[in-house]
Design a protein around this motif. Structure first.
Motif, PDB file in Angstrom:
ATOM      1  N   PRO A  64       0.822  -1.217   0.000  1.00  0.00           N
ATOM      2  CA  PRO A  64       0.000   0.000   0.000  1.00  0.00           C
ATOM      3  C   PRO A  64       0.854   1.265   0.000  1.00  0.00           C
ATOM      4  N   PHE A  65       0.476   2.216  -0.844  1.00  0.00           N
ATOM      5  CA  PHE A  65       1.072   3.561  -0.937  1.00  0.00           C
ATOM      6  C   PHE A  65       2.480   3.565  -1.533  1.00  0.00           C
ATOM      7  N   LYS A  66       3.024   2.396  -1.838  1.00  0.00           N
ATOM      8  CA  LYS A  66       4.421   2.343  -2.245  1.00  0.00           C
ATOM      9  C   LYS A  66       4.703   3.171  -3.485  1.00  0.00           C
ATOM     10  N   GLY A  67       3.824   3.056  -4.494  1.00  0.00           N
ATOM     11  CA  GLY A  67       4.057   3.793  -5.727  1.00  0.00           C
ATOM     12  C   GLY A  67       4.112   5.286  -5.515  1.00  0.00           C
ATOM     13  N   GLN A  68       3.210   5.809  -4.695  1.00  0.00           N
ATOM     14  CA  GLN A  68       3.205   7.238  -4.420  1.00  0.00           C
ATOM     15  C   GLN A  68       4.455   7.655  -3.665  1.00  0.00           C
ATOM     16  N   VAL A  69       4.843   6.843  -2.686  1.00  0.00           N
ATOM     17  CA  VAL A  69       6.034   7.175  -1.894  1.00  0.00           C
ATOM     18  C   VAL A  69       7.270   7.201  -2.777  1.00  0.00           C
ATOM     19  N   LEU A  70       7.430   6.191  -3.624  1.00  0.00           N
ATOM     20  CA  LEU A  70       8.613   6.145  -4.486  1.00  0.00           C
ATOM     21  C   LEU A  70       8.646   7.327  -5.446  1.00  0.00           C
ATOM     22  N   ASN A  71       7.516   7.628  -6.058  1.00  0.00           N
ATOM     23  CA  ASN A  71       7.494   8.717  -7.025  1.00  0.00           C
ATOM     24  C   ASN A  71       7.775  10.061  -6.354  1.00  0.00           C
ATOM     25  N   LYS A  72       7.148  10.303  -5.199  1.00  0.00           N
ATOM     26  CA  LYS A  72       7.356  11.572  -4.496  1.00  0.00           C
ATOM     27  C   LYS A  72       8.787  11.686  -3.964  1.00  0.00           C
ATOM     28  N   THR A  73       9.349  10.561  -3.505  1.00  0.00           N
ATOM     29  CA  THR A  73      10.731  10.571  -3.038  1.00  0.00           C
ATOM     30  C   THR A  73      11.680  10.912  -4.181  1.00  0.00           C
ATOM     31  N   SER A  74      11.445  10.298  -5.339  1.00  0.00           N
ATOM     32  CA  SER A  74      12.298  10.580  -6.495  1.00  0.00           C
ATOM     33  C   SER A  74      12.201  12.033  -6.930  1.00  0.00           C
ATOM     34  N   ILE A  75      10.979  12.567  -6.973  1.00  0.00           N
ATOM     35  CA  ILE A  75      10.819  13.969  -7.361  1.00  0.00           C
ATOM     36  C   ILE A  75      11.613  14.876  -6.434  1.00  0.00           C
ATOM     37  N   TRP A  76      11.574  14.584  -5.140  1.00  0.00           N
ATOM     38  CA  TRP A  76      12.336  15.397  -4.174  1.00  0.00           C
ATOM     39  C   TRP A  76      13.832  15.311  -4.468  1.00  0.00           C
ATOM     40  N   TRP A  77      14.324  14.099  -4.708  1.00  0.00           N
ATOM     41  CA  TRP A  77      15.756  13.937  -4.966  1.00  0.00           C
ATOM     42  C   TRP A  77      16.149  14.511  -6.322  1.00  0.00           C
ATOM     43  N   ASN A 119      14.884  17.134  -7.669  1.00  0.00           N
ATOM     44  CA  ASN A 119      15.011  18.561  -7.393  1.00  0.00           C
ATOM     45  C   ASN A 119      16.310  18.880  -6.669  1.00  0.00           C
ATOM     46  N   THR A 120      16.658  18.035  -5.712  1.00  0.00           N
ATOM     47  CA  THR A 120      17.780  18.308  -4.822  1.00  0.00           C
ATOM     48  C   THR A 120      19.136  18.059  -5.473  1.00  0.00           C
TER      49      THR A 120
END
Length: 385
Positions: free
Chosen positions: A120-133, A135-136
């Motif tokens: 559960p929620f894994k796809g959203q977490v991975l995508n949002k984590t990648s977007i943050w990185w 950017n960074t």
């Protein structure tokens, strides 16, 4: 210029709540953590946050309610005009439309070169984590991201992808056949062109970070040396030298960021490609708990000295469970992962995201199916591009 979600959905990725301090994970592990700060993370000072009461239990409860509602399959070619199915990876479904690539990160959980479960929620977490990185790290290397119209989706530039994964390692560890510890423990001391010293123990820090590339085989990645990459025509020498340098810089920076947040970035993999103008771009994902291994910094040395496994915030404990209960490489049918294990992994992924980004993960609503929401938002954005 910083990457951002598509304008129509930018608010979906905004958050402002502070990161929770992680309580005991009881039967699995006990973790402690220092708080992250926004970039420049490498020079921020860590501070200890207090426990946000009930946060972990709230996430576990939500995960249990979503176990039967995971995003395991997508068929956007049937619901989004002009979109063509391109490929189905172990985790991502890839589509092409209007000259862009649409990458949908599902909840599928892979390891041992196969899908083990849906989290559960894994796809959203991975995508949002990648977007943050993404950017960074764009000060180190540009990336292919155009926007993120949905928490599970990244729209990216079309690239010619290098058929090599750039695996960077800082420790001798792992449980898979290609893990550095498995190779080292078998007696090998030359791995992908790296000479390893004798006498090392599992989970020990390497004298220096090393690069261990693999070919992107269909069913099983194969370790390869830099010379072999050039000899096989997988990359030119100049491209390899540039990409390998970027990969090592990304990993070093990621280690500094993670350590500021109380974590140790142990190893990871990167993928790169070239856009139509010949620019080398970072693609796929960055420093997610799928592509990376993270340990808790505060307890590492004590546990290493006691010959205990480090406290991890990634999918390693799921790998270990399957290795204890079956042969995940050879058994045709694998046992179902227990629901408690699946929900625990959902929590760890969310915890890692919140710790790294210093933001709170918003549990998605069940009012609209994830597939319908993705279809609607991708359609809207592709029409505007």
């Amino acid at each position: 210029m910083a990457l951002s979600p598509c304008p129509s959905t930018a608010s979906n990725l905004k958050s402002s709540l502070k990161t929770p301090f992680l309580p005991s994970i009881r039967r699995y592990t006990h973790l402690s953590m220092s708080a992250p700060r926004r970039r420049p993370a490498v020079i921020s000072s860590a501070s200890l946050l207090s426990v946000e009461a009930g946060h972990r239990e709230d996430v576990l409860t939500a995960a249990r309610s979503f176990v039967s509602n995971c995003l395991s399959e997508t068929h956007l070619e049937l619901t989004v005009p002009g979109l063509m199915a391109k490929a189905r990876g172990k985790v991502r479904d890839i589509y092409e439309g209007k000259g862009y690539m649409v990458l949908v990160t599902t909840d599928r959980q892979s390891a041992f070169d196969r899908v083990l479960a849906s989290i559960p929620f894994k796809g959203q977490v991975l995508n949002k984590t990648s977007i943050w990185w993404f950017n960074t790290t764009e000060h180190i290397v540009p990336n292919a991201v155009v926007c993120s119209p949905h928490e599970n989706v990244t729209i990216a530039k079309k690239c010619s992808v290098f058929p090599v994964e750039f695996v960077v390692r800082g420790f001798v560890t792992g449980s898979t056949d290609t893990s550095l510890w498995t190779v080292y423990n078998s007696g090998r001391r030359n791995y992908c062109g790296n000479i390893l010293p004798d006498g090392m123990k599992k989970n020990q820090k390497l004298p220096a970070n090393i690069l261990t590339p693999t070919t992107k085989a269909t069913n099983h990645d194969v370790p390869v040396s830099p010379d072999e990459i050039v000899e096989m025509g997988l990359m030119t020498k100049d491209d390899y030298l540039e990409v390998s340098s970027k990969a090592m810089s990304l990993f070093s920076y990621g280690q500094q960021v993670a350590l500021n947040h109380g974590l140790m970035l142990v190893d990871t993999k990167y993928e790169f490609g070239k856009d139509t103008d010949g620019n080398i771009l970072l693609i796929d994902e960055v420093h997610t708990p799928d592509s990376s291994r993270y340990w808790i910094a505060s307890s590492y040395q004590e546990r290493f000295n006691a010959s205990l496994e480090p406290e991890n915030v990634d999918k390693e404990f799921l790998r270990l469970w399957f290795k204890e209960h079956c042969n995940p490489y050879e058994d045709q049918v694998l046992p179902d992962a227990p629901e408690d294990l699946i929900c625990e992994l959902a929590w760890r992924y969310i915890f890692l995201y919140e710790t790294i980004t210093n933001s709170k993960f918003e549990i998605p609503s069940m009012e609209e199916s994830i597939h319908e929401s993705i279809s609607r938002k991708v359609s809207e954005v592709l029409q505007s591009l």
